[in-house]
Design an enzyme around this catalytic site. Structure first.
Site, PDB file in Angstrom:
ATOM      1  N   THR A   1      34.098  29.016  30.605  1.00  0.00           N
ATOM      2  CA  THR A   1      35.337  29.787  30.534  1.00  0.00           C
ATOM      3  C   THR A   1      35.234  31.003  31.448  1.00  0.00           C
ATOM      4  OG1 THR A   1      34.640  31.173  28.658  1.00  0.00           O
ATOM      5  CG2 THR A   1      35.682  29.053  28.143  1.00  0.00           C
ATOM      6  N   GLY A   2      36.387  31.476  31.914  1.00  0.00           N
ATOM      7  CA  GLY A   2      36.383  32.624  32.818  1.00  0.00           C
ATOM      8  C   GLY A   2      35.636  32.323  34.098  1.00  0.00           C
TER       9      GLY A   2
ATOM     10  N   TYR B   1      33.866  48.338  24.729  1.00  0.00           N
ATOM     11  CA  TYR B   1      33.182  47.223  25.402  1.00  0.00           C
ATOM     12  C   TYR B   1      31.765  47.043  24.858  1.00  0.00           C
ATOM     13  CZ  TYR B   1      30.975  44.472  29.109  1.00  0.00           C
ATOM     14  OH  TYR B   1      30.286  43.507  29.806  1.00  0.00           O
TER      15      TYR B   1
ATOM     16  N   GLY C   1      33.307  35.526  39.994  1.00  0.00           N
ATOM     17  CA  GLY C   1      32.140  36.205  39.426  1.00  0.00           C
ATOM     18  C   GLY C   1      31.082  35.290  38.863  1.00  0.00           C
ATOM     19  N   ILE C   2      30.514  35.708  37.741  1.00  0.00           N
ATOM     20  CA  ILE C   2      29.412  34.981  37.110  1.00  0.00           C
ATOM     21  C   ILE C   2      29.831  33.558  36.734  1.00  0.00           C
ATOM     22  CG2 ILE C   2      27.928  34.899  35.064  1.00  0.00           C
ATOM     23  CD1 ILE C   2      27.984  38.023  35.128  1.00  0.00           C
TER      24      ILE C   2
END
Length: 245
Positions: free
Chosen positions: A13-14, A151, A18-19
């Site tokens: 997911t996501g 966060y 990026g990562i």
């Protein structure tokens, strides 16, 4: 030498940047059949072209339970199972204590905590016994960075999830681990911090640089593969030493 993830079905997911994107590329190159999610179709289409190897993108927001149901329905239809779940989607933004808004709190917890919980819970019928779940944590889970308290708290929750779900899923031998990045160069970093702040991050890191997405991706391959078959419930720091000294 055989690919470490040959024949495995993985969801990240996501993964449009990026990562997540770096990990999708690594998983695919190691033989996995890769599904990715993200919220923006244009970025997902670009990611699929970069990943190759037949990767499939499914647009959706992990904070939306209907989207999760639709994502897993498609994976069930196309692949029938999941061997690896990398619950990586997350958001980060500053929130100065004393000025924190409901919107900031709700957005951060909805994606990072609520989204992660339901991403994993709704995957359980598809996850094979003996599968691997990887959660994106952070060194912020225990560092207490200023102006980042919401966060930080979400990542402490992720660390707790890895421990608790390892216990919950013990009968099925599903491994759950948290992957904890340190200061990492991602597309969002340059919009969040000043060049001076970034220089301070590098100076504080014994490795002398920021992590790359691929640094995290290689660690994710380890946690996804049989190389880590006897590892569960841990927080694996990929931080260049910054949180260890």
């Amino acid at each position: 030498m055989a690919n470490k993830l040959e024949g495995k079905v993985a969801l990240i997911t996501g993964a449009s940047a990026g990562i997540g994107l770096a990990t999708a590329k690594r998983f695919a190159s190691e033989g996995a059949r890769v599904f990715i999610t993200g919220r923006r179709q244009v970025e997902l289409d670009q990611a699929v072209s970069e990943i190759g190897h037949g990767a499939v993108a499914i647009r959706g927001d992990v904070a939306n339970l209907d989207d999760l149901d639709r994502i897993y329905a498609q994976i069930k239809e196309e692949a029938g199972r999941l061997d690896v779940l990398f619950a990586n989607a997350g958001v980060y933004e500053f929130g100065t204590f004393g000025e924190i808004t409901e919107q900031h709190f709700d957005k951060t917890f909805d994606v990072n905590v609520r989204g992660t919980l339901f991403t994993v819970q709704k995957a359980l019928p598809l996850l094979v016994d003996g599968g691997s779940v990887i959660l994106t944590g952070s060194i912020a889970s225990f560092k207490g960075y200023a102006d980042f308290s919401v966060y930080n708290a979400t990542k402490a929750a992720i660390r707790s999830f890895a421990r608790s779900w390892t216990n919950d899923l013990k009968p099925r031998h599903i491994r759950v681990n948290s992957l904890a990045p340190g200061h990492t160069q991602t597309p969002g970093l340059d919009t969040l911090v000043t060049p001076e702040h970034k220089a301070a991050m590098i100076d504080a890191t014994p490795a002398g640089r920021l992590a790359t997405g691929d640094d995290l991706a290689k660690a994710a391959v380890f946690l996804a593969s049989d190389d880590s078959a006897f590892i569960s419930g841990i927080e694996l720091y990929v931080d260049g030493g910054v949180a260890q000294i």
